[in-house]
Design a protein around this motif. Structure first.
Motif, PDB file in Angstrom:
ATOM      1  N   ILE C  40       0.837  -1.209   0.000  1.00 30.53           N
ATOM      2  CA  ILE C  40       0.000   0.000   0.000  1.00 30.53           C
ATOM      3  C   ILE C  40       0.872   1.260   0.000  1.00 30.53           C
ATOM      4  CG2 ILE C  40      -1.607   1.350   1.414  1.00 30.53           C
ATOM      5  CD1 ILE C  40      -2.674  -1.468   2.421  1.00 30.53           C
ATOM      6  N   GLU C  41       1.882   1.259   0.861  1.00 26.75           N
ATOM      7  CA  GLU C  41       2.761   2.432   0.944  1.00 26.75           C
ATOM      8  C   GLU C  41       3.583   2.598  -0.339  1.00 26.75           C
ATOM      9  OE1 GLU C  41       2.427   4.576   3.181  1.00 26.75           O
ATOM     10  OE2 GLU C  41       1.289   3.499   4.687  1.00 26.75           O
ATOM     11  N   ALA C  42       3.966   1.475  -0.948  1.00 25.96           N
ATOM     12  CA  ALA C  42       4.680   1.564  -2.231  1.00 25.96           C
ATOM     13  C   ALA C  42       3.799   2.234  -3.278  1.00 25.96           C
ATOM     14  CB  ALA C  42       5.109   0.181  -2.695  1.00 25.96           C
ATOM     15  N   GLY C  43       2.500   1.954  -3.225  1.00 26.78           N
ATOM     16  CA  GLY C  43       1.557   2.615  -4.126  1.00 26.78           C
ATOM     17  C   GLY C  43       1.492   4.112  -3.866  1.00 26.78           C
ATOM     18  N   GLU C  44       1.559   4.489  -2.591  1.00 31.16           N
ATOM     19  CA  GLU C  44       1.488   5.926  -2.275  1.00 31.16           C
ATOM     20  C   GLU C  44       2.728   6.681  -2.761  1.00 31.16           C
ATOM     21  OE1 GLU C  44       0.218   6.666   1.747  1.00 31.16           O
ATOM     22  OE2 GLU C  44      -1.540   5.384   1.521  1.00 31.16           O
ATOM     23  N   LEU C  45       3.877   6.023  -2.701  1.00 33.21           N
ATOM     24  CA  LEU C  45       5.080   6.654  -3.266  1.00 33.21           C
ATOM     25  C   LEU C  45       4.912   6.830  -4.774  1.00 33.21           C
ATOM     26  CD1 LEU C  45       8.002   7.694  -2.974  1.00 33.21           C
ATOM     27  CD2 LEU C  45       8.785   5.335  -3.276  1.00 33.21           C
ATOM     28  N   GLN C  46       4.421   5.808  -5.433  1.00 29.99           N
ATOM     29  CA  GLN C  46       4.222   5.889  -6.883  1.00 29.99           C
ATOM     30  C   GLN C  46       3.244   6.995  -7.262  1.00 29.99           C
ATOM     31  OE1 GLN C  46       3.340   1.731  -8.354  1.00 29.99           O
ATOM     32  NE2 GLN C  46       5.069   2.321  -9.603  1.00 29.99           N
ATOM     33  N   GLU C  47       2.249   7.175  -6.402  1.00 28.31           N
ATOM     34  CA  GLU C  47       1.235   8.181  -6.729  1.00 28.31           C
ATOM     35  C   GLU C  47       1.833   9.583  -6.881  1.00 28.31           C
ATOM     36  OE1 GLU C  47      -2.107   8.343  -4.069  1.00 28.31           O
ATOM     37  OE2 GLU C  47      -3.337   9.401  -5.539  1.00 28.31           O
ATOM     38  N   LEU C  48       2.887   9.847  -6.122  1.00 23.30           N
ATOM     39  CA  LEU C  48       3.529  11.167  -6.231  1.00 23.30           C
ATOM     40  C   LEU C  48       4.166  11.387  -7.601  1.00 23.30           C
ATOM     41  CD1 LEU C  48       5.222  11.361  -2.704  1.00 23.30           C
ATOM     42  CD2 LEU C  48       3.114  12.470  -3.436  1.00 23.30           C
ATOM     43  N   PHE C  49       4.420  10.298  -8.308  1.00 25.17           N
ATOM     44  CA  PHE C  49       5.111  10.402  -9.601  1.00 25.17           C
ATOM     45  C   PHE C  49       4.175  10.166 -10.794  1.00 25.17           C
ATOM     46  CE2 PHE C  49       8.992   8.574  -7.162  1.00 25.17           C
ATOM     47  CZ  PHE C  49       9.223   9.811  -6.589  1.00 25.17           C
ATOM     48  N   LEU C  50       2.925   9.855 -10.516  1.00 20.80           N
ATOM     49  CA  LEU C  50       2.009   9.474 -11.590  1.00 20.80           C
ATOM     50  C   LEU C  50       1.792  10.615 -12.583  1.00 20.80           C
ATOM     51  CD1 LEU C  50       0.196   7.207 -12.669  1.00 20.80           C
ATOM     52  CD2 LEU C  50      -1.637   8.098 -11.226  1.00 20.80           C
ATOM     53  N   TRP C  51       1.731  10.276 -13.835  1.00 22.17           N
ATOM     54  CA  TRP C  51       1.536  11.177 -14.985  1.00 22.17           C
ATOM     55  C   TRP C  51       2.731  12.095 -15.228  1.00 22.17           C
ATOM     56  CZ3 TRP C  51      -2.058   8.278 -16.410  1.00 22.17           C
ATOM     57  CH2 TRP C  51      -3.192   7.992 -15.644  1.00 22.17           C
TER      58      TRP C  51
END
Lengths: 123, 123, 123, 123
Positions: C40-51
């Motif tokens: 879940i936390e790995a997803g939150e890190l990725q979200e900062l970089f999305l698009w």
């Protein structure tokens, strides 16, 4: 695009329900495990793109039939677990997707959202 | 289950394509970013179940309408990005899902796989 | 780099164990839930970089102190759950990391792996 | 716990930096790809636990040395990419982890958080 035009979501859900019940797998298909399975498969799709930039990925998807098939298989796995999840929780996929699109229309009005990836709460 | 019975995959794909193109978002919908988006949303679905065991989750899904809606929203987000991915890569969802089910029939023959979660290569 | 030079892994593990036990949270820290939390936390890190493409991310990390802090917080969350996982399963982090590096030396010999992202089984 | 007691975070970071630079891999270690790698590896850890309930996992971790090693390897992969990420972005791991613990102390005061997995904003 032929199959998608004539296949309802229910048809895929029924096939997956049969596949599951033939094997007596309903016992494993609880929401927690299925959510894990979706996340694991999402990781496998990402792995096909790791260390590659987007131009390279788009090119490979066009030119490398083998790669294209691999990508399709991983995408299928994710969708299958999503439909298994919908079966396990008795959720109507078309309803929740259409609801989300309607909400998206309100959160991202065309005139504000056009051409920008800014999140709705910062538009 | 009414909507799923009459909604084709193509119909949802068309709606999402229109949503995307109305906002000129095709530029953001490359496979790498969409795979990331699927993974992020899968994490958000998992977050709703974190620290809870499966019995509690099943109970909450039955009794707590608000929770049920949250779960539906997160599932919708994953499916939407899967369909956006299929649009971006021109993949026919019904074909890849049916292919996978056929392969699953071979990898997990009913008589061997019945009632066990063992992976096919260890059956 | 000051803190990393004088902080042992054990020190961070001890702090997290105390944090956990002060709150009587050991009961929640089983491996399955902790693995979910990491994901879940790995997803939150990725979200900062999305698009965003990688050049934009690197630039923002240099110029936008607020963004840099957000990224640090999400990275911290992942590492914290990894250390909680190590505490829960009694795994020695330095041993497994050093073992992996040794194995990586064999799987990716310098002369073959230099400058290429090719996976070891295709080198 | 011997290695963790004498190994600083910086020591592991230095080893990983050397591993990376020996292979000229700095070019691949941008934040976006590394965040993807963390997420992919988190999925692989979860895969070891899929379809199993927590009691079974705890039991297997105690009794099955092979399984325990597999788990250790996947955990190591996640931590390695976290440290690679910290190297690539010049982030001090001990600082961000300690900051998070301090913030956690405020968000989850012992008297309120004791024995409950409720999120801080609902305590």
């Amino acid at each position: 695009m032929k199959e998608d035009s004539k296949t309802t979501i229910q048809e895929l859900k029924e096939r997956l329900k049969k596949f599951r019940d033939d094997r007596d797998w309903k016992q494993f298909h609880d929401p927690k495990n299925l959510a894990e399975a979706i996340s694991i498969e999402a990781g496998e799709l990402q792995e096909l793109f790791l260390w590659k930039d987007k131009e390279k990925i788009i090119k490979e998807l066009k030119e490398d039939e083998e790669f294209r098939k691999e990508v399709g298989k991983e995408l299928a796995d994710i969708i299958i677990f999503c439909l298994n999840f919908a079966n396990a929780t008795d959720i109507d996929v078309a309803t929740i997707v259409k609801d989300k699109i309607t909400k998206g229309d309100n959160k991202y009005p065309v005139e504000k959202a056009k051409g920008t990836a800014t999140k709705y709460n910062k538009l």
